[in-house]
Design an enzyme around this catalytic site. Sequence first.
Site, mmCIF file in Angstrom:
data_model
loop_
_atom_site.group_PDB
_atom_site.id
_atom_site.type_symbol
_atom_site.label_atom_id
_atom_site.label_comp_id
_atom_site.label_asym_id
_atom_site.label_seq_id
_atom_site.Cartn_x
_atom_site.Cartn_y
_atom_site.Cartn_z
ATOM 1 C CG HIS A 259 3.693 -2.993 2.353
ATOM 2 N ND1 HIS A 259 4.848 -3.696 2.646
ATOM 3 C CD2 HIS A 259 3.581 -3.016 1.000
ATOM 4 C CE1 HIS A 259 5.410 -4.130 1.530
ATOM 5 N NE2 HIS A 259 4.673 -3.726 0.511
ATOM 6 C CG HIS B 281 4.331 -0.530 -3.492
ATOM 7 N ND1 HIS B 281 3.103 -1.042 -3.120
ATOM 8 C CD2 HIS B 281 5.229 -1.473 -3.137
ATOM 9 C CE1 HIS B 281 3.266 -2.231 -2.574
ATOM 10 N NE2 HIS B 281 4.552 -2.514 -2.560
ATOM 11 C CG HIS C 58 2.038 -6.682 -2.030
ATOM 12 N ND1 HIS C 58 2.725 -6.915 -3.202
ATOM 13 C CD2 HIS C 58 2.819 -5.824 -1.324
ATOM 14 C CE1 HIS C 58 3.865 -6.254 -3.182
ATOM 15 N NE2 HIS C 58 3.950 -5.582 -2.061
ATOM 16 C CD GLU D 67 7.240 -5.030 -5.953
ATOM 17 O OE1 GLU D 67 7.143 -5.297 -7.167
ATOM 18 O OE2 GLU D 67 6.732 -5.711 -5.058
#
Length: 252
Positions: free
Chosen positions: A94, A92, A155, A73
């Site tokens: 989740h 980043h 996502h 990413e």
Amino acid sequence: MAEDAARRDLVLYGRRLYEKGFVAATDGNLSARLAEGGFLATPTGLPKGELAEGLMARLDSEGRPASGKPSSEWPMHLAIYRARPDVGAVVHAHPPFATALACAGRGLDGAVLSEVIISLGTVPLAPFALPSTEGLAERVASSLGDHSAVLLANHGAVTVGPDVRSAYYRMETLEQASRIQLYADLLGGGRPLPEQAVQALRGLGEGYALAPLPCPACEGCPVAAGEPGAVVLRRDELARLLAEFARGHGRR
Ligand SMILES: [Zn+2]
């Protein structure tokens, strides 16, 4: 950020993401813009609970890998750094509650929770794009705009800040707010604050910032006091010097 501090914080807050359950297995990635030029990013394929300072990928000032292999990413991080010169770090992850909102096609409008208005503001939703693609990088950077956080449809979430610590704590705030939003929804929906209160809270937010981390070594530290000959060593540098000394001592 200075490279030493960036390596330390990428390990510290990467592990914290894992311990808090914001990532599983090899999910998630973190990066920092370096004061001396270029970037550091977490490496591809490594669980965030197993990071080490020496395992970070180093990128040049154009974002090209100089050593190590960055997360898949990385293009998303680079797109954000290019669009936002004020951003010093990108996280980043989740986190389950924030990702649940993103999967339901919702952002966080920030008009329900006082704390969120002060510290995070509105959190937009970036439209879905396949992970690790240029399409995702473009959509996330453009949806983020001037915000501190963005949800990624189906996502996860991205937060940014002047340093890794600030970006990490914005992820904590985002996840907490998402959890409360979900519980409020179960109770029939959160009641929006009056517009006047939202404006007042936004005003408070302008003076709201995470206090800098006090360095426990500063008091009485000969480096901080500028004593001639005083040096700072990283743990791996000290270990290397001690090993060299031991080898030299063994030959006598
Ligand atoms: Zn992801």
